[in-house]
Motif scaffolding. Structure first.
Motif, PDB file in Angstrom:
ATOM      1  N   VAL A   1      -7.819  -1.479   3.193  1.00  0.00           N
ATOM      2  CA  VAL A   1      -7.962  -2.708   2.993  1.00  0.00           C
ATOM      3  C   VAL A   1      -8.862  -3.943   3.538  1.00  0.00           C
ATOM      4  CG1 VAL A   1      -6.604  -5.124   1.574  1.00  0.00           C
ATOM      5  CG2 VAL A   1      -5.695  -2.603   1.624  1.00  0.00           C
ATOM      6  N   ASN A   2      -9.724  -4.536   2.547  1.00  0.00           N
ATOM      7  CA  ASN A   2     -10.667  -5.570   3.272  1.00  0.00           C
ATOM      8  C   ASN A   2     -11.178  -5.115   4.636  1.00  0.00           C
ATOM      9  OD1 ASN A   2      -9.950  -7.253   1.159  1.00  0.00           O
ATOM     10  ND2 ASN A   2      -8.347  -8.063   2.268  1.00  0.00           N
TER      11      ASN A   2
ATOM     12  N   ASP B   1      -8.555  -8.779  -3.146  1.00  0.00           N
ATOM     13  CA  ASP B   1      -8.636  -7.844  -2.072  1.00  0.00           C
ATOM     14  C   ASP B   1      -9.690  -6.562  -2.493  1.00  0.00           C
ATOM     15  OD1 ASP B   1      -7.031  -8.870  -0.377  1.00  0.00           O
ATOM     16  OD2 ASP B   1      -5.251  -7.508  -0.755  1.00  0.00           O
TER      17      ASP B   1
ATOM     18  N   LEU C   1      -0.820  -6.121  -1.295  1.00  0.00           N
ATOM     19  CA  LEU C   1      -2.143  -6.450  -1.752  1.00  0.00           C
ATOM     20  C   LEU C   1      -2.108  -7.618  -2.532  1.00  0.00           C
ATOM     21  CD1 LEU C   1      -2.741  -3.107  -3.614  1.00  0.00           C
ATOM     22  CD2 LEU C   1      -3.569  -3.611  -1.349  1.00  0.00           C
TER      23      LEU C   1
ATOM     24  N   ARG D   1       1.857  -3.348   4.109  1.00  0.00           N
ATOM     25  CA  ARG D   1       0.810  -4.428   3.546  1.00  0.00           C
ATOM     26  C   ARG D   1       0.812  -4.755   2.304  1.00  0.00           C
ATOM     27  NH1 ARG D   1      -5.479  -5.047   6.045  1.00  0.00           N
ATOM     28  NH2 ARG D   1      -6.025  -6.645   4.866  1.00  0.00           N
TER      29      ARG D   1
ATOM     30  N   VAL E   1     -10.124  -2.929  -2.043  1.00  0.00           N
ATOM     31  CA  VAL E   1      -9.172  -1.863  -1.713  1.00  0.00           C
ATOM     32  C   VAL E   1     -10.047  -0.298  -1.739  1.00  0.00           C
ATOM     33  CG1 VAL E   1      -7.033  -0.790  -2.187  1.00  0.00           C
ATOM     34  CG2 VAL E   1      -7.116  -3.208  -2.623  1.00  0.00           C
TER      35      VAL E   1
ATOM     36  N   THR F   1       0.929  -1.212   0.153  1.00  0.00           N
ATOM     37  CA  THR F   1      -0.043   0.215   0.049  1.00  0.00           C
ATOM     38  C   THR F   1       0.911   1.190   0.048  1.00  0.00           C
ATOM     39  OG1 THR F   1      -0.258  -0.247   2.327  1.00  0.00           O
ATOM     40  CG2 THR F   1      -2.052  -1.208   1.076  1.00  0.00           C
TER      41      THR F   1
END
Length: 251
Positions: free
Chosen positions: A70-71, A88, A84, A82, A90, A36
């Motif tokens: 995210v998630n 996912d 990806l 983090r 996002v 990210t």
């Protein structure tokens, strides 16, 4: 911010388009295996290329040029290490300042293929946002926005996060008239002033009711309570007698 001159509107449209293009550039570049932070750096470079300044950094000293959630994260996610992965969910939220004017936009994306329910959630999240936008009219009721969004949520069997609201924007990232409910709220009695600049940003969820901090070492990132997939779609608009003028379009 209340738009009263063509110059103000032109400045708002300029920064609105930059925010939208930065968000789209990030979404286009997003790949499995990318962190990210790497994604955020794309947005930061894009904003800098147009002379724009990240609004979260400028306003709150946020540790990232953009918010990437995210998630299980639904808002204010800090860019970091983090990684990806395919499937996912996002959310990319970009807000920035240029020439003293702020704009704000966001959207949720599925990285590659995902569960059909997530695809439907994204589709209906966009519908909810546009229902709110279409309810905007100078002289109308601010409550009409949340009512329209609530109809979309109810029809699809969704919930709405009720402590993350739309807000005024323009002269600052969070401007007058303060928070604007994106859910049905009978206590909301205010009218929409001609030229008012604000966001429309419902958080549509598959069960979440509120947003709360989840991580002890992170004062920013929010998750849904109870935990549930949640999407956010956001545009900055200007209220006119003929409806909303959307200024955060990339085209």
């Amino acid at each position: 911010m209340i738009i009263t001159t063509d110059e103000q509107l032109d400045k708002l449209k300029a920064i609105g388009r930059i925010c939208a293009m930065a968000r789209e550039a990030m979404a286009t570049a997003m790949r499995p295996g990318m962190t990210t932070l790497e994604l955020d750096e794309i947005g930061a470079k894009f904003l800098a290329g147009y002379g724009a300044v990240s609004a979260p950094v400028l306003t709150y000293d946020f540790p990232g040029a953009t918010c990437i959630s995210v998630n299980e994260e639904i808002a204010h996610g800090i860019p970091g290490n983090r990684v990806l992965a395919a499937g996912d969910l996002v959310n990319i939220d970009v807000s920035a300042e240029l020439d003293g004017v702020f704009a704000d936009c966001g959207a949720s994306y599925i990285l590659g293929k995902a569960d059909k329910r997530l695809e439907n959630l994204c589709r209906d999240g966009k519908k909810a946002m546009w229902a709110g936008i279409n309810a905007v009219k100078a002289g109308g009721a601010l409550a009409d926005i949340g009512t329209a969004i609530g109809k979309v949520a109810k029809k699809g069997g969704y919930t709405l996060i009720r402590n993350l609201a739309s807000h005024g924007v323009g002269a600052s990232l969070h401007d007058e008239p303060g928070e604007i409910p994106t859910w049905p709220d009978r206590s909301e009695r205010r009218k929409i002033q001609n030229g008012l600049v604000f966001t429309i940003e419902p958080f549509l969820s598959m069960g979440g009711q509120m947003a709360e901090q989840m991580y002890d070492d992170d004062e920013w990132t929010l998750t849904a309570e109870p935990l549930a997939p949640t999407v956010q779609y956001e545009h900055t608009v200007v209220a006119t007698p003929r409806g909303a003028v959307v200024v955060t379009l990339a085209g």
